[in-house]
Scaffold this active site. Structure first.
Site, PDB file in Angstrom:
ATOM      1  CE1 TYR A 184      -4.208  -1.598  -0.080  1.00 54.06           C
ATOM      2  CE2 TYR A 184      -3.030  -3.224   1.219  1.00 54.06           C
ATOM      3  CZ  TYR A 184      -4.116  -2.870   0.449  1.00 54.06           C
ATOM      4  OH  TYR A 184      -5.109  -3.789   0.193  1.00 54.06           O
TER       5      TYR A 184
ATOM      6  NE  ARG B 128      -0.196  -0.274  -6.075  1.00 57.03           N
ATOM      7  CZ  ARG B 128       1.004  -0.918  -6.005  1.00 57.03           C
ATOM      8  NH1 ARG B 128       1.224  -1.818  -5.087  1.00 57.03           N
ATOM      9  NH2 ARG B 128       1.959  -0.627  -6.855  1.00 57.03           N
TER      10      ARG B 128
ATOM     11  CD  GLN C 165     -17.713  -0.984  -6.671  1.00 59.75           C
ATOM     12  OE1 GLN C 165     -17.395  -2.155  -6.500  1.00 59.75           O
ATOM     13  NE2 GLN C 165     -18.347  -0.571  -7.753  1.00 59.75           N
TER      14      GLN C 165
ATOM     15  CB  ILE D 155      -8.836   2.811  -1.903  1.00 60.63           C
ATOM     16  CG1 ILE D 155      -7.741   2.241  -2.815  1.00 60.63           C
ATOM     17  CG2 ILE D 155      -9.762   1.693  -1.421  1.00 60.63           C
ATOM     18  CD1 ILE D 155      -6.814   1.240  -2.128  1.00 60.63           C
TER      19      ILE D 155
ATOM     20  CG  HIS E 261     -14.624  -1.207  -1.367  1.00 56.20           C
ATOM     21  ND1 HIS E 261     -14.699  -1.521  -2.710  1.00 56.20           N
ATOM     22  CD2 HIS E 261     -15.735  -1.763  -0.800  1.00 56.20           C
ATOM     23  CE1 HIS E 261     -15.792  -2.238  -2.941  1.00 56.20           C
ATOM     24  NE2 HIS E 261     -16.436  -2.393  -1.789  1.00 56.20           N
TER      25      HIS E 261
ATOM     26  CB  THR F 266     -18.323  -0.876 -11.348  1.00 55.60           C
ATOM     27  OG1 THR F 266     -18.607  -2.161 -10.764  1.00 55.60           O
ATOM     28  CG2 THR F 266     -19.561  -0.005 -11.254  1.00 55.60           C
ATOM     29  CB  SER F 267     -18.523  -5.247 -15.089  1.00 53.59           C
ATOM     30  OG  SER F 267     -17.573  -5.846 -14.232  1.00 53.59           O
TER      31      SER F 267
END
Length: 230
Positions: A54, A57, A87, A89, A105, A172-173
């Site tokens: 992270y 990230r 969703q 971050i 999230h 998003t799917s």
């Protein structure tokens, strides 16, 4: 009075800013099995690996900028009462100027106590290191909802969706739960638009208008052909 517009955004919108997603690479996230870096079991097994993942990230996210889809969503606040449920971050929605963003999230640029998830701290640096502790003395961890953990922000998200006039799904799917279940709380009178290039999507009924494009182009089509004609 402005109409209420709620956006549910996913990894596809951030991908166009250069932030990679694990679902596009067979369950790997930057070369790591997601369960190694995004689960309580992974944390218990190798805390240092998870923290380093992270930390990297955050460095990557700081090099990325909002794209035209993020900006277009922020611009909707001129004409609508807009809430974004994401969703993602990262903080690209906020950077683009969106003022009401609910992170389902968690948030990459925050840390939380590993024992008390209510203890959350803003991060002033890129790193969380072994030995960084909260005020109660427990190790800090990323403020991210991992696989197998509850999603406490679902409840305020559901309340937002219950009151919408327009529900926009972008990037998003609708494969990730419980986030995908938010569509079940949209009022029958509301308009629903889904922007995602995938043709292999769940069928949500005739109420949903599918714009089969990536986020940037999809937002252009939405504004040109739908929202500007209200």
């Amino acid at each position: 009075m402005k109409k209420r517009l709620v956006v549910l955004s996913g990894a596809g919108i951030s991908a166009e800013s250069g932030i990679k997603t694990f679902r596009d690479s067979g369950g790997l996230w930057e070369g790591y099995d997601v369960m190694e870096v995004a689960s309580p079991e992974g944390w218990a097994k190798n805390m240092e690996l998870v923290l380093d993942f992270y930390n990297q990230r955050r460095i990557q996210a700081r090099s990325c900028k909002p794209n035209n889809a993020h900006v277009a969503l922020a611009d909707l606040e001129k004409d609508y009462e807009v809430d974004i449920i994401t969703q993602n971050i990262d903080n690209l929605h906020e950077q683009a100027g969106s003022t009401k963003v609910l992170h389902l999230h968690g948030e990459l640029f925050k840390a939380q106590s590993s024992l008390d998830p209510k203890l959350v701290y803003e991060l002033n640096t890129s790193d969380i290191n072994i030995g960084d502790k909260c005020k109660k003395g427990s190790q800090l961890r990323p403020h991210v909802v991992w696989f197998g953990e509850p999603v406490p922000m679902m409840f305020p998200a559901i309340e937002l969706v219950r009151k919408v006039d327009i529900f926009l799904i972008i990037g998003t799917s609708m494969q990730v739960y419980p986030a995908a279940s938010l569509i079940d709380f949209v009022p029958k009178r509301a308009e629903i638009y889904l922007i995602d290039p995938s043709q292999d999507l769940p069928y949500f009924g005739s109420q949903v208008i599918h714009i089969a494009e990536k986020a940037i182009r999809g937002m252009e089509i939405l504004k040109e052909n739908y929202l500007n004609h209200k």
